[in-house]
Scaffold this motif. Structure first.
Motif, PDB file in Angstrom:
ATOM      1  N   ARG A  53       0.859  -1.185   0.000  1.00 15.78           N
ATOM      2  CA  ARG A  53       0.000   0.000   0.000  1.00 15.78           C
ATOM      3  C   ARG A  53       0.891   1.230   0.000  1.00 15.78           C
ATOM      4  NH1 ARG A  53       1.905   1.437   3.902  1.00 15.78           N
ATOM      5  NH2 ARG A  53       0.798   3.400   3.759  1.00 15.78           N
ATOM      6  N   ASP A 243      -1.654  10.814  -1.780  1.00 11.04           N
ATOM      7  CA  ASP A 243      -2.014   9.793  -2.767  1.00 11.04           C
ATOM      8  C   ASP A 243      -2.296  10.399  -4.126  1.00 11.04           C
ATOM      9  OD1 ASP A 243      -2.944   8.890   0.100  1.00 11.04           O
ATOM     10  OD2 ASP A 243      -2.364   7.140  -1.076  1.00 11.04           O
ATOM     11  N   LYS A 254      -4.619  10.133   3.222  1.00 13.81           N
ATOM     12  CA  LYS A 254      -5.403   9.254   4.102  1.00 13.81           C
ATOM     13  C   LYS A 254      -6.418  10.047   4.924  1.00 13.81           C
ATOM     14  CE  LYS A 254      -5.254   5.658   4.265  1.00 13.81           C
ATOM     15  NZ  LYS A 254      -6.235   4.871   3.455  1.00 13.81           N
TER      16      LYS A 254
HETATM   17  O1  MRU Z   1      -4.651   3.291   1.989  1.00  8.81           O
HETATM   18  P1  MRU Z   1      -3.168   3.391   1.972  1.00  8.81           P
HETATM   19  O2  MRU Z   1      -2.497   2.865   3.195  1.00  8.81           O
HETATM   20  O3  MRU Z   1      -2.583   2.847   0.691  1.00  8.81           O
HETATM   21  O4  MRU Z   1      -2.965   4.956   1.971  1.00  8.81           O
HETATM   22  C1  MRU Z   1      -1.909   5.562   1.419  1.00  8.81           C
HETATM   23  C2  MRU Z   1      -1.055   6.127   2.408  1.00  8.81           C
HETATM   24  O5  MRU Z   1      -0.232   5.439   2.962  1.00  8.81           O
HETATM   25  C3  MRU Z   1      -1.140   7.492   2.790  1.00  8.81           C
HETATM   26  O6  MRU Z   1      -2.264   8.172   2.518  1.00  8.81           O
HETATM   27  C4  MRU Z   1       0.151   8.187   2.579  1.00  8.81           C
HETATM   28  O7  MRU Z   1       0.184   9.242   3.424  1.00  8.81           O
HETATM   29  C5  MRU Z   1       0.427   8.581   1.155  1.00  8.81           C
HETATM   30  S1  MRU Z   1       1.339   7.405   0.289  1.00  8.81           S
HETATM   31  C6  MRU Z   1       3.016   7.805   0.614  1.00  8.81           C
END
Ligand code: MRU
Length: 367
Positions: A53, A243, A254
């Motif tokens: 992830r 993301d 997130k």
């Molecule tokens: O749902 P996830 O765990 O794949 O979410 C992504 C993330 O880990 C975060 O939002 C993160 O801060 C950005 S990716 C470096």
């Protein structure tokens, strides 16, 4: 990065030269296990079930997923179907689309007989570029921490972060955590406040694991504590990942990130997002209207996974049975709440002008 003295990356090609090995993030922090991906279906499952992830790592896994697919069928039909299957795994992280577009464009130009070799080479490049970008993000972000350090009277700089945007979310170094690693490694005292990040607790399980492995002082806090701690002067800076970031500087990250940005704004705490350019969606300008927000399963809310006193990792129910739940996975922090965006090329203001002056070659995209 190192775990118990041994060098690790979140994804790598195995000793046989073609199996794609990933750290199984669903097992951390209680056990460190490698999951072997041998088919495109394995890669799809790894992304969808969050064995891997984090936006950059999702992109790299998808690129290797295409390479695995080419071993199974290197025809145009095989390629297109792999691209489509991988694209459908998760909607928010734009690195997925970016990596697949790059793989598709390159492989469509190759004859099928050359596609396996070309796909592994290109996926390897995507991975190495991510490592280099994250190292540069670390270097640029560390200057912010260094500056803050000069004003805190010799105590550690307190950095609050949300979710996991460390090396586990990338290939190495991380995005939001890279400046922390770089500052710590250059002798600047840093203390990290780690949001636990319900519902999947990426902060409590992954960020805390990473920081502990690197010997960085940290404490895990519940998601609701950040605002209070900012009011108490316990946070010098927030650094989060992303993301998907719009060309105008709106930051999707997130769920819960936006609340931290609001609290930071109210308390005069600088709020940075750290991200490689593969996370910038140059095609969109309005994050709230245009970023697709993943709606995740109710079970992530109704149940919590953890280790019982007898050592067994179990899931327990925590919500009133029968109550409705909703579970949006991400939110969008408007650019006006973002102090700056730490990229591999430097720290940009969270504006179209700021990002474009960092990436002038994208000016055609920003209309
Ligand atoms: O749902 P996830 O765990 O794949 O979410 C992504 C993330 O880990 C975060 O939002 C993160 O801060 C950005 S990716 C470096």
């Amino acid at each position: 990065m190192r775990i118990r003295g041994e060098p690790w990356r979140s994804i790598f090609v195995g000793d046989d030269g073609w199996t794609v090995d990933v750290i199984d993030q669903t097992r951390l922090p209680f056990s460190l296990e490698v999951c072997h991906l041998r088919t495109v279906d394995d890669a799809v499952r790894a992304i969808r079930d969050m064995i891997v992830r984090g936006a950059p790592l999702i992109g790299v896994t998808a690129a290797y997923g295409v390479a695995l697919a080419m071993r199974e069928s290197a025809s145009d039909v095989g390629l297109d179907s792999a691209l489509e299957q991988l694209q459908s795994t998760r909607p928010t992280a734009v690195n997925l689309r970016w990596a697949l577009a790059r793989m598709g464009e390159i492989l469509h130009r190759e004859p099928p007989s050359q596609r396996v070799e070309r796909a592994y080479a290109e996926a390897g490049r995507v991975a190495e570029e991510d490592v280099a970008a994250c190292a540069d993000i670390g270097r640029h972000g560390a200057t912010i921490i260094e500056r803050l350090s000069a004003g805190v009277g010799g105590r550690p700089v307190n950095v609050l972060t949300h979710c996991n945007a460390g090396w586990l979310a990338c290939v190495d170094w991380g995005t939001a955590l890279a400046p922390i690693y770089a500052a710590h490694d250059s002798g600047i005292a840093v203390h990290v406040l780690v949001d636990e990040t319900r519902p999947r607790n990426q902060g409590a399980s992954l960020t805390a694991f990473e920081l502990a492995a690197h010997g960085i002082s940290h404490e895990v806090i519940v998601d609701n504590a950040g605002g209070y701690l900012m009011q108490q002067g316990r946070v010098d800076v927030c650094i989060v990942g992303s993301d998907r970031t719009t060309r105008t500087g709106d930051v999707a990250n997130k769920i819960g990130t936006y609340l931290k940005a609001l609290a930071a704004h109210d308390n005069g705490v600088p709020f940075y997002a750290a991200l490689p350019s593969s996370t910038i969606d140059w095609g969109i300008a309005d994050g709230l209207a245009e970023v697709p927000i993943e709606q995740r399963s109710a079970r992530e809310v109704t149940h919590v996974r953890g280790r019982a006193d007898d050592g067994q990792v179990i899931e327990v129910e925590v919500v009133n049975p029968g109550s409705e739940v909703s579970n949006p996975g991400f939110d969008v922090t408007p650019a006006r709440l973002v102090t700056g965006i730490i990229t591999e090329r430097g720290v940009a203001s969270a504006t179209a002008h700021g990002l474009l002056s960092m990436y002038p070659e994208r000016s055609g995209a920003a209309t």
